[in-house]
Design a protein around this motif. Structure first.
Motif, PDB file in Angstrom:
ATOM      1  N   ASN A 133       0.789  -1.344  -0.207  1.00 35.39           N
ATOM      2  CA  ASN A 133      -0.011   0.070  -0.155  1.00 35.39           C
ATOM      3  C   ASN A 133       0.686   1.153   0.095  1.00 35.39           C
ATOM      4  OD1 ASN A 133      -3.132  -0.814   0.494  1.00 35.39           O
ATOM      5  ND2 ASN A 133      -1.711  -2.334   1.681  1.00 35.39           N
ATOM      6  N   GLU A 134       2.069   1.156  -0.267  1.00 35.29           N
ATOM      7  CA  GLU A 134       3.026   2.075  -0.342  1.00 35.29           C
ATOM      8  C   GLU A 134       3.229   3.152   0.734  1.00 35.29           C
ATOM      9  OE1 GLU A 134       1.879   3.944  -4.211  1.00 35.29           O
ATOM     10  OE2 GLU A 134       3.074   2.103  -5.186  1.00 35.29           O
ATOM     11  N   TYR A 135       3.094   2.638   1.995  1.00 36.40           N
ATOM     12  CA  TYR A 135       3.545   3.521   3.030  1.00 36.40           C
ATOM     13  C   TYR A 135       4.817   3.655   3.178  1.00 36.40           C
ATOM     14  CZ  TYR A 135      -1.379   2.894   4.966  1.00 36.40           C
ATOM     15  OH  TYR A 135      -2.655   3.137   5.240  1.00 36.40           O
ATOM     16  N   GLU A 136       5.207   5.015   3.701  1.00 33.59           N
ATOM     17  CA  GLU A 136       6.652   5.339   3.589  1.00 33.59           C
ATOM     18  C   GLU A 136       7.290   4.389   4.841  1.00 33.59           C
ATOM     19  OE1 GLU A 136       8.248   9.455   3.639  1.00 33.59           O
ATOM     20  OE2 GLU A 136       8.670   8.827   5.671  1.00 33.59           O
ATOM     21  N   LEU A 137       8.310   3.761   4.318  1.00 32.39           N
ATOM     22  CA  LEU A 137       9.321   2.974   5.276  1.00 32.39           C
ATOM     23  C   LEU A 137      10.615   3.053   5.109  1.00 32.39           C
ATOM     24  CD1 LEU A 137       9.432   0.567   7.375  1.00 32.39           C
ATOM     25  CD2 LEU A 137       9.101  -1.089   5.522  1.00 32.39           C
ATOM     26  N   LYS A 138      11.358   3.683   6.191  1.00 31.75           N
ATOM     27  CA  LYS A 138      13.031   3.788   6.188  1.00 31.75           C
ATOM     28  C   LYS A 138      13.401   3.109   7.308  1.00 31.75           C
ATOM     29  CE  LYS A 138      12.179   8.299   3.873  1.00 31.75           C
ATOM     30  NZ  LYS A 138      12.637   9.831   3.972  1.00 31.75           N
ATOM     31  N   GLY A 139      13.691   3.905   8.479  1.00 33.24           N
ATOM     32  CA  GLY A 139      14.281   3.150   9.514  1.00 33.24           C
ATOM     33  C   GLY A 139      13.282   2.496  10.518  1.00 33.24           C
ATOM     34  N   VAL A 140      13.781   1.600  11.101  1.00 37.36           N
ATOM     35  CA  VAL A 140      12.745   0.756  11.956  1.00 37.36           C
ATOM     36  C   VAL A 140      13.510   0.582  13.334  1.00 37.36           C
ATOM     37  CG1 VAL A 140      11.589  -1.344  12.705  1.00 37.36           C
ATOM     38  CG2 VAL A 140      11.763  -0.590  10.163  1.00 37.36           C
ATOM     39  N   MET A 141      12.579   0.863  14.495  1.00 38.01           N
ATOM     40  CA  MET A 141      13.364   0.946  15.991  1.00 38.01           C
ATOM     41  C   MET A 141      12.268  -0.193  16.772  1.00 38.01           C
ATOM     42  SD  MET A 141      13.891   3.731  18.729  1.00 38.01           S
ATOM     43  CE  MET A 141      14.056   3.203  20.719  1.00 38.01           C
ATOM     44  N   CYS A 142      12.990  -1.197  17.136  1.00 39.47           N
ATOM     45  CA  CYS A 142      11.924  -2.113  17.970  1.00 39.47           C
ATOM     46  C   CYS A 142      12.915  -3.066  18.758  1.00 39.47           C
ATOM     47  CB  CYS A 142      11.499  -3.047  16.751  1.00 39.47           C
ATOM     48  SG  CYS A 142      12.650  -4.090  15.732  1.00 39.47           S
TER      49      CYS A 142
END
Length: 266
Positions: free
Chosen positions: A84-93
């Protein structure tokens, strides 16, 4: 099953019980959700739920996507974000999710994530050392110097954060400094983490003054202040910094869990 939320308030109302299962891990989720009046493809809150397992993804500019919940839902959540083309760059988890993110992102996103900063979340709930008179509260007269030190702190940590000077001015009372001969040599700050804890942040000593024990003094003073309020002191420490790990353990901090920031490989 995927659910996309229209705003932070409705998300918190529906998921408060789940978020409160681990208030340390969800504290940043609360912060971002409270700041989100509406959602779109850049600022969003999405939940995946499969057989009573749940995973929440929340993305608020300019910060990383935060993940909280169960690894079993990671495939579905990432697939939905990608398709669905949501912005996704860095991830914190938490690293328990990050360890799965790396191989799953290759299969689903055709992208490769790597751990750039590994952190141990620590807490302290007892006095171990008296406070130092070298540590004092900052004032607005110190704002420019604290701002410049914050820029260096962010650069040293390899983060992409952009400090807000106006916000720092509003919270100047939360900063503690060691100031000698009209120069700030070291600083740290604190902010509310959960209902029962305050988090110590921005622990920084100028390069030329490192090795004098300033970080230990400031963190210990802040810890004592927090404990005097009947709260628990918490902080994050870089796993690649054994000196800081040793310092914090020496004044009563203990590891609770590990988390990381993951970014796309170049």
């Amino acid at each position: 099953m995927i659910k996309v939320y229209l705003d932070g308030d409705s998300f918190i109302l529906e998921n408060k019980e789940f978020l409160d299962l681990n208030k340390y891990m969800s504290s940043l989720i609360y912060l971002d959700a409270n700041a989100m009046n509406e959602t779109n493809k850049t600022n969003y809150i999405i939940k995946s739920e499969i057989n009573n397992k749940k995973l929440i993804g929340i993305k608020l500019e300019p910060f990383n996507l935060l993940l909280y919940g169960d690894r079993e839902c990671l495939d579905e959540l990432l697939k939905f974000i990608n398709e669905n083309e949501y912005e996704l760059k860095g991830v914190m988890c938490p690293t328990i999710l990050g360890d799965s993110l790396i191989p799953i992102s290759k299969d689903i996103l055709n992208k490769e994530y790597t751990l750039v900063i590994g952190m141990d979340f620590m807490e302290a709930n007892e006095y171990t050392m008296e406070s130092s008179s070298l540590v004092s509260s900052a004032s607005l007269n110190d704002l420019d110097e604290i701002y410049n030190m914050t820029l260096r702190f962010i650069k040293d940590c390899g983060l992409n954060d952009v400090p807000n000077k106006d916000k720092m001015a509003l919270n100047i009372k939360n900063y503690r400094i060691i100031k000698i001969n009209d120069e700030i040599r070291a600083m740290a700050a604190y902010s509310k983490d959960t209902d029962s804890s305050y988090r110590i942040t921005h622990v920084y000593t100028k390069d030329e003054y490192r090795g004098n024990g300033y970080a230990k003094l400031i963190v210990n003073n802040l810890k004592n202040e927090i404990l005097s309020l009947g709260k628990i002191a918490t902080l994050n420490v870089d796993q690649k910094n054994p000196i800081s790990n040793h310092i914090y353990k020496s004044i009563g901090f203990k590891r609770v869990f590990s988390q990381g920031i993951y970014e796309l490989k170049n």
